[in-house]
Design an enzyme around this catalytic site. Structure first.
Site, mmCIF file in Angstrom:
data_model
loop_
_atom_site.group_PDB
_atom_site.id
_atom_site.type_symbol
_atom_site.label_atom_id
_atom_site.label_comp_id
_atom_site.label_asym_id
_atom_site.label_seq_id
_atom_site.Cartn_x
_atom_site.Cartn_y
_atom_site.Cartn_z
ATOM 1 N N SER A 185 0.844 -1.219 0.000
ATOM 2 C CA SER A 185 0.000 0.000 0.000
ATOM 3 C C SER A 185 0.870 1.256 0.000
ATOM 4 C CB SER A 185 -0.894 0.005 1.253
ATOM 5 O OG SER A 185 -0.077 0.025 2.419
ATOM 6 N N ASN A 186 2.102 1.140 0.494
ATOM 7 C CA ASN A 186 2.968 2.333 0.526
ATOM 8 C C ASN A 186 4.390 1.947 0.131
ATOM 9 O OD1 ASN A 186 3.704 4.987 0.944
ATOM 10 N ND2 ASN A 186 4.177 4.678 3.097
ATOM 11 N N PHE A 193 7.192 -3.486 11.108
ATOM 12 C CA PHE A 193 7.150 -2.104 10.612
ATOM 13 C C PHE A 193 5.771 -1.771 10.034
ATOM 14 C CE2 PHE A 193 11.534 -0.972 10.916
ATOM 15 C CZ PHE A 193 12.288 -2.105 10.652
ATOM 16 N N SER A 233 7.711 5.344 18.051
ATOM 17 C CA SER A 233 8.080 6.685 17.591
ATOM 18 C C SER A 233 8.178 7.652 18.759
ATOM 19 C CB SER A 233 7.003 7.177 16.601
ATOM 20 O OG SER A 233 7.153 8.556 16.345
ATOM 21 N N THR A 282 7.003 10.269 18.826
ATOM 22 C CA THR A 282 5.728 10.990 18.860
ATOM 23 C C THR A 282 4.941 10.665 20.134
ATOM 24 O OG1 THR A 282 4.016 11.732 17.334
ATOM 25 C CG2 THR A 282 4.228 9.357 17.637
ATOM 26 N N TYR A 322 -2.407 8.755 14.607
ATOM 27 C CA TYR A 322 -1.184 8.001 14.314
ATOM 28 C C TYR A 322 -0.372 7.831 15.600
ATOM 29 C CZ TYR A 322 3.722 7.368 13.400
ATOM 30 O OH TYR A 322 5.026 6.924 13.477
ATOM 31 N N LYS A 363 0.627 4.357 18.187
ATOM 32 C CA LYS A 363 1.946 3.926 18.682
ATOM 33 C C LYS A 363 1.892 3.762 20.206
ATOM 34 C CE LYS A 363 4.059 3.640 14.798
ATOM 35 N NZ LYS A 363 4.392 2.303 14.280
ATOM 36 N N ASN A 400 6.968 14.762 4.982
ATOM 37 C CA ASN A 400 8.152 14.968 5.828
ATOM 38 C C ASN A 400 9.121 15.978 5.189
ATOM 39 O OD1 ASN A 400 7.815 11.555 6.582
ATOM 40 N ND2 ASN A 400 7.588 13.164 8.084
ATOM 41 N N PRO A 426 -0.309 22.880 12.460
ATOM 42 C CA PRO A 426 -0.934 22.409 13.704
ATOM 43 C C PRO A 426 -0.371 21.044 14.117
ATOM 44 C CG PRO A 426 -2.601 23.146 12.126
ATOM 45 C CD PRO A 426 -1.290 23.153 11.394
HETATM 46 C C1 WQD Z 1 9.965 17.956 10.703
HETATM 47 C C2 WQD Z 1 10.010 19.472 10.846
HETATM 48 C C3 WQD Z 1 7.909 20.574 10.435
HETATM 49 C C4 WQD Z 1 7.647 19.594 6.184
HETATM 50 C C5 WQD Z 1 6.698 13.021 11.831
HETATM 51 C C6 WQD Z 1 5.964 12.069 12.732
HETATM 52 C C7 WQD Z 1 6.931 11.057 13.277
HETATM 53 C C8 WQD Z 1 7.599 10.369 12.131
HETATM 54 C C9 WQD Z 1 8.377 11.402 11.319
HETATM 55 C C10 WQD Z 1 6.543 8.434 11.214
HETATM 56 C C11 WQD Z 1 8.780 20.043 11.556
HETATM 57 C C12 WQD Z 1 8.957 20.972 9.396
HETATM 58 C C13 WQD Z 1 8.079 19.677 7.505
HETATM 59 C C14 WQD Z 1 7.595 20.767 5.392
HETATM 60 C C15 WQD Z 1 8.421 22.034 7.253
HETATM 61 N N1 WQD Z 1 6.643 9.740 11.307
HETATM 62 N N2 WQD Z 1 8.469 20.879 8.007
HETATM 63 N N3 WQD Z 1 8.000 21.950 5.960
HETATM 64 O O1 WQD Z 1 6.544 15.996 12.142
HETATM 65 O O2 WQD Z 1 8.836 15.791 13.250
HETATM 66 O O3 WQD Z 1 7.614 13.746 12.602
HETATM 67 O O4 WQD Z 1 7.396 12.345 10.827
HETATM 68 O O5 WQD Z 1 7.188 7.611 11.799
HETATM 69 O O6 WQD Z 1 6.241 10.107 14.045
HETATM 70 O O7 WQD Z 1 5.427 12.789 13.814
HETATM 71 O O8 WQD Z 1 8.564 15.186 10.839
HETATM 72 O O9 WQD Z 1 9.521 15.777 8.644
HETATM 73 O O10 WQD Z 1 7.033 16.164 9.040
HETATM 74 O O11 WQD Z 1 8.682 17.638 10.155
HETATM 75 O O12 WQD Z 1 8.774 23.125 7.738
HETATM 76 O O13 WQD Z 1 7.208 20.767 4.190
HETATM 77 O O14 WQD Z 1 10.010 20.048 9.545
HETATM 78 O O15 WQD Z 1 7.156 21.711 10.832
HETATM 79 O O16 WQD Z 1 9.200 21.135 12.343
HETATM 80 P P1 WQD Z 1 7.842 15.289 12.262
HETATM 81 P P2 WQD Z 1 8.418 16.158 9.582
#
Ligand code: WQD
Length: 338
Positions: free
Chosen positions: A34-35, A81, A125, A127, A150, A154, A200, A297
């Site tokens: 799926s991904n 995973f 995570s 998180t 999400y 976890k 990300n 957010p």
């Molecule tokens: C990192 C920083 C954004 C995109 C999440 C999940 C975590 C794991 C990893 C799955 C933040 C900033 C991001 C963009 C930006 N997921 N950003 N512009 O949110 O720390 O973690 O992904 O396992 O569980 O919570 O990662 O890469 O989305 O963001 O400024 O286009 O980059 O605000 O500060 P995050 P992220």
């Protein structure tokens, strides 16, 4: 030694399959594609010369999980995973996340609980900490109310495993709390393959650098950090993969102290969004087109790991710097777009 890797064709899963094979394990992959893509197997073979067994199974189908474990009854360990992982999507589709991330875990644990001895590594995570009160974050930091379905899956997943281990002494488990995985195998044969617009930061940066995206939006520069942008602990996916093999061996060799342990996997260093952008510019020699926009957010201000427990108890330490990880991410992006 036969090991099951669920989600083994995904980003972290495929890198872990490579490390397992290089350490002599026989790997069986379950993935529902799926991904991910079956083509990832070619990348794994290109690196290790060994083709893992692959079965396309939807782990939400309980009878399929039972049948799999009947056919593969010599499996020594499972690294799990397989799960949905997009924070934003989980807010829009909570039931998809609870069904996919929780029911699949329950079905696998039910099968492992039937075995005389079972070793289980869970992909968790950072998180689960939410916005931790103190940095760097230790494993004893309180688990806070999840900011997304999400993140909740976890937290619930860890509780399910912990409670199961209490009543199933034959089951030993380790939960690995990842910080921010990034990068790609140095061979550029496997790497991150986000489907659609990357959520990300790092894949969005490299796709902007290669010209696939017009401009990176930086979600806020008014946070109480050194440069106003959020701080995270970016860890090379190969360092992360190596930790999984070490954790599995810890359980197989019976070195675990209790039958449920938790470890943070990070570098111990926090990097701001602007520092990550500057790292990209340094390793690629390209100027990145970005603009500052409103906060996203649900973002926490800062999250980076206290790695003492993983270093001393697990005997693992991240080796790659941010620049090295970014170089591998960029090399991968250039390779797949060429
Ligand atoms: C990192 C920083 C954004 C995109 C999440 C999940 C975590 C794991 C990893 C799955 C933040 C900033 C991001 C963009 C930006 N997921 N950003 N512009 O949110 O720390 O973690 O992904 O396992 O569980 O919570 O990662 O890469 O989305 O963001 O400024 O286009 O980059 O605000 O500060 P995050 P992220």
């Amino acid at each position: 030694m036969k090991v099951l890797v669920t989600g083994g064709l995904g980003f972290i899963g495929s890198h872990t399959v490579v490390e397992l094979q290089e350490q002599g394990f026989e790997v069986v992959i379950i993935d529902d594609l799926s991904n991910s893509s079956e083509k990832v197997i070619d990348g794994i073979v290109a690196i290790t010369g060994k083709k893992p067994v692959f079965e396309k199974i939807d782990l939400k189908e309980k009878s399929k999980v039972e049948d799999f474990f009947k056919r593969h009854n010599t499996i020594e360990g499972v690294i799990h995973f397989a799960a949905s992982k997009a924070v934003g999507e989980s807010v829009e589709k909570p039931l998809l996340y609870y069904e996919n991330n929780i029911s699949t875990l329950v079905y696998i644990l039910k099968e492992l609980s039937k075995k005389d001895k079972a070793n289980f590594i869970f992909s968790s995570s950072c998180t689960v900490y939410g916005q931790a009160d103190t940095m760097p974050i230790t494993e004893s930091a309180p688990v806070k109310a999840a900011e997304s379905p999400y993140g909740n899956t976890k937290q619930i997943g860890e509780e399910i495993i912990s409670e199961t281990c209490k009543v199933a002494p034959s089951l030993s488990a380790i939960a690995l709390r990842y910080f921010n995985p990034m990068g790609a195998h140095p061979s550029a044969e496997i790497g991150e393959l986000p489907i659609g617009v990357p959520q990300n930061l790092v894949p969005f940066i490299t796709q902007t650098g290669i010209g696939m995206r017009q401009q990176l939006s930086v979600f806020g520069d008014d946070y109480p950090t050194t440069d106003g942008t959020c701080v995270r602990d970016y860890i090379h996916v190969v360092d992360l993969a190596k930790a999984h093999v070490i954790a599995l061996k810890r359980l197989i060799d019976g070195k675990n102290v209790t039958n449920y342990e938790v470890f943070n996997l990070g570098t111990g260093t926090g990097s701001s969004v602007l520092e990550v952008i500057h790292s990209f510019e340094k390793v690629s020699g390209k100027k990145l087109n970005y603009k500052i926009v409103d906060r996203r957010p649900g973002d926490v201000i800062s999250a980076y790991a206290n790695t003492e427990k993983a270093n001393s108890v697990l005997g693992w330490k991240a080796e790659s710097t941010l620049d090295q990880a970014m170089k591998s991410a960029w090399d991968w992006e250039v390779k797949i777009r060429s």
